[in-house]
Every structure is written in structure tokens, then in C-alpha cells.
Design an enzyme around this catalytic site. Structure first.
Site, PDB file in Angstrom:
ATOM      1  N   GLN A 197      26.478 -17.061  16.822  1.00  0.00           N
ATOM      2  CA  GLN A 197      25.280 -15.910  16.572  1.00  0.00           C
ATOM      3  C   GLN A 197      25.158 -14.746  17.314  1.00  0.00           C
ATOM      4  O   GLN A 197      24.275 -14.007  17.089  1.00  0.00           O
ATOM      5  CB  GLN A 197      24.031 -16.909  16.771  1.00  0.00           C
ATOM      6  N   CYS A 357      21.311 -28.315  12.648  1.00  0.00           N
ATOM      7  CA  CYS A 357      22.514 -29.078  13.412  1.00  0.00           C
ATOM      8  C   CYS A 357      22.333 -28.942  14.834  1.00  0.00           C
ATOM      9  O   CYS A 357      23.232 -28.506  15.573  1.00  0.00           O
ATOM     10  CB  CYS A 357      23.853 -28.353  12.894  1.00  0.00           C
TER      11      CYS A 357
HETATM   12  N1  PMP Z   1      27.463 -22.706  16.425  1.00  0.00           N
HETATM   13  C1  PMP Z   1      26.477 -22.237  16.068  1.00  0.00           C
HETATM   14  C2  PMP Z   1      25.554 -21.526  17.077  1.00  0.00           C
HETATM   15  C3  PMP Z   1      26.298 -21.794  14.719  1.00  0.00           C
HETATM   16  O1  PMP Z   1      25.032 -21.228  14.511  1.00  0.00           O
HETATM   17  C4  PMP Z   1      26.830 -22.280  13.716  1.00  0.00           C
HETATM   18  C5  PMP Z   1      26.695 -22.220  12.235  1.00  0.00           C
HETATM   19  N2  PMP Z   1      25.289 -22.759  11.908  1.00  0.00           N
HETATM   20  C6  PMP Z   1      28.244 -23.277  14.161  1.00  0.00           C
HETATM   21  C7  PMP Z   1      28.652 -23.118  15.433  1.00  0.00           C
HETATM   22  C8  PMP Z   1      29.258 -23.432  13.144  1.00  0.00           C
HETATM   23  O2  PMP Z   1      29.742 -22.637  12.643  1.00  0.00           O
HETATM   24  P1  PMP Z   1      30.480 -22.815  11.152  1.00  0.00           P
HETATM   25  O3  PMP Z   1      29.741 -23.818  10.333  1.00  0.00           O
HETATM   26  O4  PMP Z   1      30.738 -21.484  10.485  1.00  0.00           O
HETATM   27  O5  PMP Z   1      32.061 -23.608  11.601  1.00  0.00           O
END
Ligand code: PMP
Length: 399
Positions: A197, A357
């Protein structure tokens, strides 16, 4: 509704063909919309210049190899690293799993622990558990930032690794990475920063930040899905065994013994996401042409407007610090965030509702879920006005 004060417009929405007029897309923290130059780069990659990389003896493949490696150099320049320190992966999730598997797991000694924070995304929690580590958790300050004083007090030689988000995907809180790295290094720990982010909204220079690993996903940076970056200090990558075996990552293969290529190739088994790399190159060009300082100023102004306007609605509870980067989480008293999201959708406002998440963070916030508005270069005051009108409607319906 009170009139919102003017913020510096970036006026970039016309670059994004998938954003129709009148639709407020406020879910950039999940994934950013794609500007035309990125779409064009992908179309050219498949429609004009396509071939494999690193293997072909013909000119088209040699040219594609140059373009793929140019993308790697572009990534390196963008984050202040060296090209051979930048590994192309599927995204931040794969990057963290790679470090967990190839760096953390082989080094684990009895009693070794990993230090995380309360606000981490599941992808920065689960891989360390899968690598066999017990975790300790740095708490948050009253305004929902990672509490570095608490971190300094609790860290010890048992912490082999510290893994923290540069910017929280739920709260937008920004970590002082330099200080976190100093604290980690003071006990000999290695530090990984989850920059998912951060890279779309803050200038990042891994050398100045002093971290050891830095990871991000291309799709949150206005680039394609399926491509991301693991940056690692050269000496660390050099010591790490491969993550996956297959084509490209080898030096010499025989049935008796196989030797591996040096980094970053060692970590890129199989045919890579060639066109994804070209799209990421175009995305970085796009972002840098606008300028990260301008993007940051724009999103900071939008966050301020959103927090002020939402804060005036009695039943709204805001999470995160006042100066959060591009992301505002909130709840509307007595209304489930999914209902908030559904009513907003009827008003053509797209937000995210859920645990993002980050279930351990939800627990700390005392919320089952939150509603989250997150901003990008295409957003303007009209989007915040639409959001606030939508929330006012939610409060009327449920009031
Ligand atoms: N870390 C953070 C802070 C995130 O916002 C995200 C995606 N929501 C992820 C890790 C994981 O990224 P990705 O799903 O693109 O691998």
C-alpha cells in the site's frame, strides 16, 4: 451536506477507460484501475512484440528479453535498489512466501521467533507460521499506528525476523521504516517491509529506508495482476536457496547434481509473466510522470476531506490516524459494513467491506468488519461527496 473545500485535482480519470462517468471507485487498496498506457503496453506485448525471454535464439525473443530486463531495471530505479536485487514474482503474497521458505525456514533454530504488528495483512502472518515460527505482536498506538516504542521495548535476540507493513491496508497508517529498521538491526534481526500500500502513494527508497527485504504487488500500482516484486539485499539473496525448481533458474542440470543460477534468476523458475513485467514498467512510468509527491499530496487531501465529512455524521466511527495515507476505514453504528457497501453500490459508490484480510486487527479494533474507502489518482471531491451522500442515506434507512 457541508461544502467540501477544494483539493488539488489530479484530473486523471480520463486515463482510465474502465471507470465510467458517475462511478466512484473507492477500492484502490484492493486493486487499482488501469490507465490507458498500461493497457496499451499489455496489448502491444501480446499483439505486436510477443515472444519468450531468455531462451530464444531469434531476434524477437532477444528483443523481448531486453524489454523484460529493462522492466526489472525500471523497478530497481523506482525503489532505489539494484536490478539483480529485484525478483519478479506473482505479487506480494508470493514474495513473502518466498522469503519465508528460502530465508526464514532454513535458518530457524529452537526458540527463534518472528515479530509482526497487530495490523498485518494475513499474507504477512500466515507464511511465517507455515515456516514454523512462533510470532510476537507489536501493539498499536491509540491512533492506530504501529507502536515503535513498544517494539523497541519488546524486541530481543530471539527475534530472527521483523515483518511490518509500510502502510496499513485497513487504516492507512504509515510506518517510520527507518526507525523500525534501526530497532530490528539493534538486536541483529532482519526486517522485511510489506510495501503493497506504500508504493502507489509514497516515494520509496529501500537504501534510505535501511530495510533488508521489500515486497509489493504490481496490480495495486496501476499495473497488471500476476506480477510483483521481491527486493532483497544482494548478500541475503545470494545466500538463499531457490524457492521453486524448474527451467531458467539453473546453472547446470544433471541427474546426479544441479547447480543454480545467481539471483534474481535463481528465484524465477519457469516462463515468467513476461507481458506483466512490461505492464508494470508502463505503470511505473505512469506513476512517476504524475509524481509520487503529487499523488501523496492529492490522496492526503482526499483523506482529510473524507475524514472531516464522515466525522460530522454522528453514527460514524473512524479508524486510523488523521494523517493516514490514501485509506479511510470506518463503521456506521448499528449497520453491518456489508449493508453499508450494498447501499453505497446502489448509489454507484464502490467501497470494500469486510475484515480486509486482517482478522487480528479487527479483533484489536473491536470490530467484526469495517467499511473502507481508498483513493487513487482518478478520485476527486465528487467521489467523496457521493460517498458521504451514500452514508447519509444509510443512516436514514437504518436510523
Ligand atoms: N499486504 C498488504 C498490506 C495488502 O494490502 C495486500 C493486498 N490486499 C497484500 C499484502 C497481498 O497482496 P497480493 O494479494 O497482491 O499478493
Amino acid at each position: 451536506m457541508t461544502m467540501l473545500t477544494a483539493t488539488r485535482p489530479l484530473d486523471r480519470v480520463a486515463d482510465f477507460p474502465a471507470i465510467p462517468a458517475g462511478w466512484a471507485y473507492l477500492d484502490t487498496a484492493a486493486t487499482a484501475q488501469k490507465p490507458q498506457p498500461v493497457i496499451d503496453a499489455i496489448a502491444r506485448g501480446y499483439g505486436e512484440t510477443y515472444a519468450t525471454v531468455h531462451r530464444g535464439v531469434y531476434q524477437r525473443s532477444a528483443d523481448m528479453t531486453l524489454a523484460y530486463e529493462a522492466a526489472r531495471r525500471r523497478v530497481a530505479g523506482f525503489i532505489g535498489g539494484q536490478s539483480d536485487e529485484c525478483v519478479f514474482v506473482r505479487g506480494a503474497t508470493e514474495a513473502i512466501n518466498l522469503v519465508a521458505h528460502s530465508w526464514a525456514a532454513p535458518r530457524r533454530q529452537p526458540g527463534d521467533r518472528v515479530l509482526l504488528s497487530q495490523l498485518e495483512h494475513h499474507s504477512n502472518i500466515v507464511p511465517w507460521q507455515m515456516a514454523g515460527y512462533e510470532v510476537d505482536v507489536v501493539p498499536l498506538t491509540a491512533d492506530h499506528c504501529i507502536d515503535l516504542d513498544a517494539m523497541a521495548a519488546m524486541i530481543g535476540p530471539q527475534h530472527k525476523l521483523v515483518a511490518l507493513a509500510h502502510v496499513s491496508n485497513v487504516l492507512g497508517s504509515v510506518l517510520d521504516v527507518q526507525r523500525a529498521a534501526e530497532i530490528a538491526h539493534s538486536v541483529g534481526a532482519t526486517i522485511l517491509i510489506d510495501g503493497c500500500q506504500a508504493v502507489p502513494r509514497l516515494p520509496v527508497d529501500v537504501a534510505a529506508l535501511g530495510c533488508d527485504f521489500y515486497v509489493f504487488s504490481g496490480h495495486k500500482l496501476y499495473g497488471p495482476t500476476g506480477i510483483g516484486v521481491l527486493w532483497g539485499r544482494a548478500d541475503l539473496l545470494e545466500q538463499m536457496p531457490p524457492y521453486q525448481g524448474g527451467g531458467s533458474m539453473i546453472d547446470k542440470v544433471s541427474f546426479a547434481r544441479t547447480t543454480y543460477a545467481p539471483p534474481p534468476t535463481r528465484f524465477e523458475a519457469g516462463t515468467p509473466h513476461i507481458v506483466g513485467a512490461l505492464g508494470l514498467h508502463a505503470a511505473i512510468d505512469y506513476v512517476e510522470e504524475i509524481g509520487l509527491a503529487a499523488i501523496h499530496a492529492h490522496e492526503t487531501a482526499l483523506v482529510r476531506e473524507a475524514r472531516e465529512a464522515l466525522g460530522r455524521i454522528n453514527s460514524v466511527r473512524l479508524f486510523g490516524p488523521e494523517d493516514s495515507a490514501g485509506i479511510v476505514s470506518f463503521e456506521v453504528g448499528g449497520v453491518h459494513p456489508h449493508d453499508v457497501g450494498t447501499i453505497l453500490d446502489e448509489a454507484k459508490v464502490a467501497i470494500r467491506a469486510g475484515h480486509h484480510c486482517a482478522q487480528p486487527l479487527m479483533e484489536a479494533l473491536g470490530a467484526e468488519a469495517t467499511a473502507r474507502a481508498s483513493f487513487g489518482v482518478y478520485n476527486g471531491l465528487q467521489d467523496i461527496e457521493a460517498l458521504v451522500r451514500g452514508i447519509e442515506r444509510v443512516t436514514r434507512i437504518f436510523g
